[in-house]
Scaffold this motif. Structure first.
Motif, PDB file in Angstrom:
ATOM      1  N   ALA A   1      26.388   6.000 -57.168  1.00  0.00           N
ATOM      2  CA  ALA A   1      25.757   6.642 -58.313  1.00  0.00           C
ATOM      3  C   ALA A   1      25.077   7.936 -57.859  1.00  0.00           C
ATOM      4  O   ALA A   1      24.757   8.073 -56.672  1.00  0.00           O
ATOM      5  CB  ALA A   1      24.732   5.692 -58.933  1.00  0.00           C
ATOM      6  N   PRO A   2      24.844   8.867 -58.761  1.00  0.00           N
ATOM      7  CA  PRO A   2      24.206  10.130 -58.380  1.00  0.00           C
ATOM      8  C   PRO A   2      22.861   9.893 -57.684  1.00  0.00           C
ATOM      9  O   PRO A   2      22.026   9.129 -58.183  1.00  0.00           O
ATOM     10  CB  PRO A   2      24.012  10.836 -59.729  1.00  0.00           C
ATOM     11  CG  PRO A   2      25.062  10.271 -60.598  1.00  0.00           C
ATOM     12  CD  PRO A   2      25.219   8.843 -60.180  1.00  0.00           C
ATOM     13  N   GLY A   3      22.690  10.513 -56.541  1.00  0.00           N
ATOM     14  CA  GLY A   3      21.435  10.418 -55.813  1.00  0.00           C
ATOM     15  C   GLY A   3      21.229   9.117 -55.066  1.00  0.00           C
ATOM     16  O   GLY A   3      20.149   8.881 -54.510  1.00  0.00           O
ATOM     17  N   LYS A   4      22.263   8.274 -55.042  1.00  0.00           N
ATOM     18  CA  LYS A   4      22.127   6.977 -54.367  1.00  0.00           C
ATOM     19  C   LYS A   4      23.193   6.833 -53.287  1.00  0.00           C
ATOM     20  O   LYS A   4      24.179   7.567 -53.260  1.00  0.00           O
ATOM     21  CB  LYS A   4      22.261   5.838 -55.381  1.00  0.00           C
ATOM     22  CG  LYS A   4      21.136   5.790 -56.403  1.00  0.00           C
ATOM     23  CD  LYS A   4      21.212   4.523 -57.229  1.00  0.00           C
ATOM     24  CE  LYS A   4      20.047   4.420 -58.192  1.00  0.00           C
ATOM     25  NZ  LYS A   4      20.094   3.170 -58.994  1.00  0.00           N
ATOM     26  N   GLU A   5      22.969   5.871 -52.413  1.00  0.00           N
ATOM     27  CA  GLU A   5      23.929   5.589 -51.351  1.00  0.00           C
ATOM     28  C   GLU A   5      25.098   4.783 -51.932  1.00  0.00           C
ATOM     29  O   GLU A   5      24.953   4.083 -52.937  1.00  0.00           O
ATOM     30  CB  GLU A   5      23.266   4.792 -50.239  1.00  0.00           C
ATOM     31  CG  GLU A   5      22.051   5.453 -49.654  1.00  0.00           C
ATOM     32  CD  GLU A   5      22.125   5.549 -48.134  1.00  0.00           C
ATOM     33  OE1 GLU A   5      21.456   6.434 -47.588  1.00  0.00           O
ATOM     34  OE2 GLU A   5      22.843   4.737 -47.534  1.00  0.00           O
ATOM     35  N   ARG A   6      26.235   4.879 -51.270  1.00  0.00           N
ATOM     36  CA  ARG A   6      27.382   4.076 -51.685  1.00  0.00           C
ATOM     37  C   ARG A   6      27.072   2.611 -51.442  1.00  0.00           C
ATOM     38  O   ARG A   6      26.494   2.248 -50.412  1.00  0.00           O
ATOM     39  CB  ARG A   6      28.627   4.503 -50.906  1.00  0.00           C
ATOM     40  CG  ARG A   6      29.902   3.847 -51.369  1.00  0.00           C
ATOM     41  CD  ARG A   6      31.112   4.641 -50.956  1.00  0.00           C
ATOM     42  NE  ARG A   6      31.204   4.829 -49.520  1.00  0.00           N
ATOM     43  CZ  ARG A   6      32.087   5.636 -48.940  1.00  0.00           C
ATOM     44  NH1 ARG A   6      32.949   6.324 -49.672  1.00  0.00           N
ATOM     45  NH2 ARG A   6      32.104   5.746 -47.629  1.00  0.00           N
ATOM     46  N   GLU A   7      27.462   1.773 -52.398  1.00  0.00           N
ATOM     47  CA  GLU A   7      27.167   0.342 -52.284  1.00  0.00           C
ATOM     48  C   GLU A   7      28.414  -0.481 -52.520  1.00  0.00           C
ATOM     49  O   GLU A   7      29.335  -0.091 -53.229  1.00  0.00           O
ATOM     50  CB  GLU A   7      26.077  -0.056 -53.285  1.00  0.00           C
ATOM     51  CG  GLU A   7      26.460   0.106 -54.744  1.00  0.00           C
ATOM     52  CD  GLU A   7      25.388  -0.415 -55.706  1.00  0.00           C
ATOM     53  OE1 GLU A   7      24.317  -0.862 -55.268  1.00  0.00           O
ATOM     54  OE2 GLU A   7      25.652  -0.368 -56.927  1.00  0.00           O
ATOM     55  N   PHE A   8      28.400  -1.661 -51.948  1.00  0.00           N
ATOM     56  CA  PHE A   8      29.475  -2.629 -52.094  1.00  0.00           C
ATOM     57  C   PHE A   8      29.478  -3.187 -53.508  1.00  0.00           C
ATOM     58  O   PHE A   8      28.423  -3.475 -54.081  1.00  0.00           O
ATOM     59  CB  PHE A   8      29.276  -3.744 -51.063  1.00  0.00           C
ATOM     60  CG  PHE A   8      30.075  -4.978 -51.324  1.00  0.00           C
ATOM     61  CD1 PHE A   8      29.479  -6.109 -51.852  1.00  0.00           C
ATOM     62  CD2 PHE A   8      31.432  -5.010 -51.063  1.00  0.00           C
ATOM     63  CE1 PHE A   8      30.199  -7.255 -52.097  1.00  0.00           C
ATOM     64  CE2 PHE A   8      32.178  -6.150 -51.308  1.00  0.00           C
ATOM     65  CZ  PHE A   8      31.559  -7.282 -51.817  1.00  0.00           C
ATOM     66  N   VAL A   9      30.691  -3.356 -54.069  1.00  0.00           N
ATOM     67  CA  VAL A   9      30.838  -3.966 -55.386  1.00  0.00           C
ATOM     68  C   VAL A   9      31.574  -5.300 -55.292  1.00  0.00           C
ATOM     69  O   VAL A   9      31.071  -6.328 -55.744  1.00  0.00           O
ATOM     70  CB  VAL A   9      31.597  -3.025 -56.347  1.00  0.00           C
ATOM     71  CG1 VAL A   9      31.858  -3.716 -57.684  1.00  0.00           C
ATOM     72  CG2 VAL A   9      30.821  -1.734 -56.555  1.00  0.00           C
ATOM     73  N   ALA A  10      32.761  -5.285 -54.676  1.00  0.00           N
ATOM     74  CA  ALA A  10      33.563  -6.504 -54.603  1.00  0.00           C
ATOM     75  C   ALA A  10      34.599  -6.354 -53.506  1.00  0.00           C
ATOM     76  O   ALA A  10      34.965  -5.236 -53.132  1.00  0.00           O
ATOM     77  CB  ALA A  10      34.255  -6.779 -55.936  1.00  0.00           C
ATOM     78  N   ARG A  11      35.071  -7.495 -52.997  1.00  0.00           N
ATOM     79  CA  ARG A  11      36.161  -7.442 -52.036  1.00  0.00           C
ATOM     80  C   ARG A  11      37.047  -8.663 -52.224  1.00  0.00           C
ATOM     81  O   ARG A  11      36.622  -9.688 -52.773  1.00  0.00           O
ATOM     82  CB  ARG A  11      35.670  -7.341 -50.598  1.00  0.00           C
ATOM     83  CG  ARG A  11      34.879  -8.502 -50.100  1.00  0.00           C
ATOM     84  CD  ARG A  11      34.538  -8.340 -48.617  1.00  0.00           C
ATOM     85  NE  ARG A  11      33.612  -9.374 -48.192  1.00  0.00           N
ATOM     86  CZ  ARG A  11      32.307  -9.181 -48.047  1.00  0.00           C
ATOM     87  NH1 ARG A  11      31.790  -7.998 -48.315  1.00  0.00           N
ATOM     88  NH2 ARG A  11      31.542 -10.145 -47.655  1.00  0.00           N
ATOM     89  N   ILE A  12      38.268  -8.542 -51.751  1.00  0.00           N
ATOM     90  CA  ILE A  12      39.242  -9.616 -51.841  1.00  0.00           C
ATOM     91  C   ILE A  12      40.024  -9.646 -50.539  1.00  0.00           C
ATOM     92  O   ILE A  12      40.366  -8.603 -49.985  1.00  0.00           O
ATOM     93  CB  ILE A  12      40.160  -9.407 -53.067  1.00  0.00           C
ATOM     94  CG1 ILE A  12      41.068 -10.612 -53.299  1.00  0.00           C
ATOM     95  CG2 ILE A  12      40.968  -8.118 -52.953  1.00  0.00           C
ATOM     96  CD1 ILE A  12      41.758 -10.597 -54.669  1.00  0.00           C
ATOM     97  N   ASN A  13      40.266 -10.840 -50.042  1.00  0.00           N
ATOM     98  CA  ASN A  13      40.944 -10.914 -48.762  1.00  0.00           C
ATOM     99  C   ASN A  13      42.440 -10.655 -48.917  1.00  0.00           C
ATOM    100  O   ASN A  13      42.967 -10.535 -50.042  1.00  0.00           O
ATOM    101  CB  ASN A  13      40.643 -12.228 -48.059  1.00  0.00           C
ATOM    102  CG  ASN A  13      41.450 -13.385 -48.617  1.00  0.00           C
ATOM    103  OD1 ASN A  13      41.750 -13.409 -49.811  1.00  0.00           O
ATOM    104  ND2 ASN A  13      41.791 -14.324 -47.767  1.00  0.00           N
ATOM    105  N   TRP A  14      43.144 -10.612 -47.811  1.00  0.00           N
ATOM    106  CA  TRP A  14      44.546 -10.189 -47.799  1.00  0.00           C
ATOM    107  C   TRP A  14      45.430 -11.060 -48.689  1.00  0.00           C
ATOM    108  O   TRP A  14      46.376 -10.571 -49.297  1.00  0.00           O
ATOM    109  CB  TRP A  14      45.075 -10.172 -46.357  1.00  0.00           C
ATOM    110  CG  TRP A  14      44.928 -11.495 -45.668  1.00  0.00           C
ATOM    111  CD1 TRP A  14      43.834 -11.978 -45.009  1.00  0.00           C
ATOM    112  CD2 TRP A  14      45.907 -12.539 -45.620  1.00  0.00           C
ATOM    113  NE1 TRP A  14      44.068 -13.240 -44.550  1.00  0.00           N
ATOM    114  CE2 TRP A  14      45.326 -13.617 -44.895  1.00  0.00           C
ATOM    115  CE3 TRP A  14      47.211 -12.666 -46.091  1.00  0.00           C
ATOM    116  CZ2 TRP A  14      46.023 -14.791 -44.658  1.00  0.00           C
ATOM    117  CZ3 TRP A  14      47.898 -13.833 -45.845  1.00  0.00           C
ATOM    118  CH2 TRP A  14      47.294 -14.891 -45.133  1.00  0.00           C
TER     119      TRP A  14
END
Length: 119
Positions: free
Chosen positions: A40-53
């Motif tokens: 988001a503007p002015g913020k650090e990149r953050e984790f949202v979701a992940r999925i394994n192989w």
């Protein structure tokens, strides 16, 4: 380096839905874990979701749990992020990323797609 291309971002009202897609150039896509992150503007990149192989294991940030769903189609080298009940605080640039299976760091990133949620 895997080439990743996101699509599906846009402007939506609060409470609405969007589905993001990320197409990968890698023919061995099924050997990579995939993730979605946002900034988001002015913020650090953050984790949202992940999925394994294999698609058999997923995890989510607390802020999106129950509203977002990550999935993948290994036959078409694509990962998705279904976003429901969107909130203005979900507004951000969303990035797709990948890492080889059984490794820790996401090493390839897409260019991002803008998601804007109006109140």
């Amino acid at each position: 380096q895997v080439k990743l291309v996101e699509s599906g971002g846009g402007l939506v009202q609060a409470g609405g839905s969007l589905r993001l897609s990320c197409a990968a150039s890698e023919r061995t896509f099924s050997t990579y874990d995939m993730g979605w992150f946002r900034q988001a503007p002015g913020k650090e990149r953050e984790f949202v979701a992940r999925i394994n192989w294999s698609g058999g294991r997923t995890s989510y940030a607390e802020s999106v749990k129950g509203r977002f769903t990550i999935s993948r189609d290994n036959a078409n080298n694509t990962v998705y992020l279904q976003m429901n009940s969107l909130k203005p605080e979900d507004t951000a640039v969303y990035y797709c990323a990948c890492r080889p299976m059984y490794t820790a760091d996401f090493s390839s990133w897409g260019q991002g797609t803008q998601v804007t949620v109006s109140s």
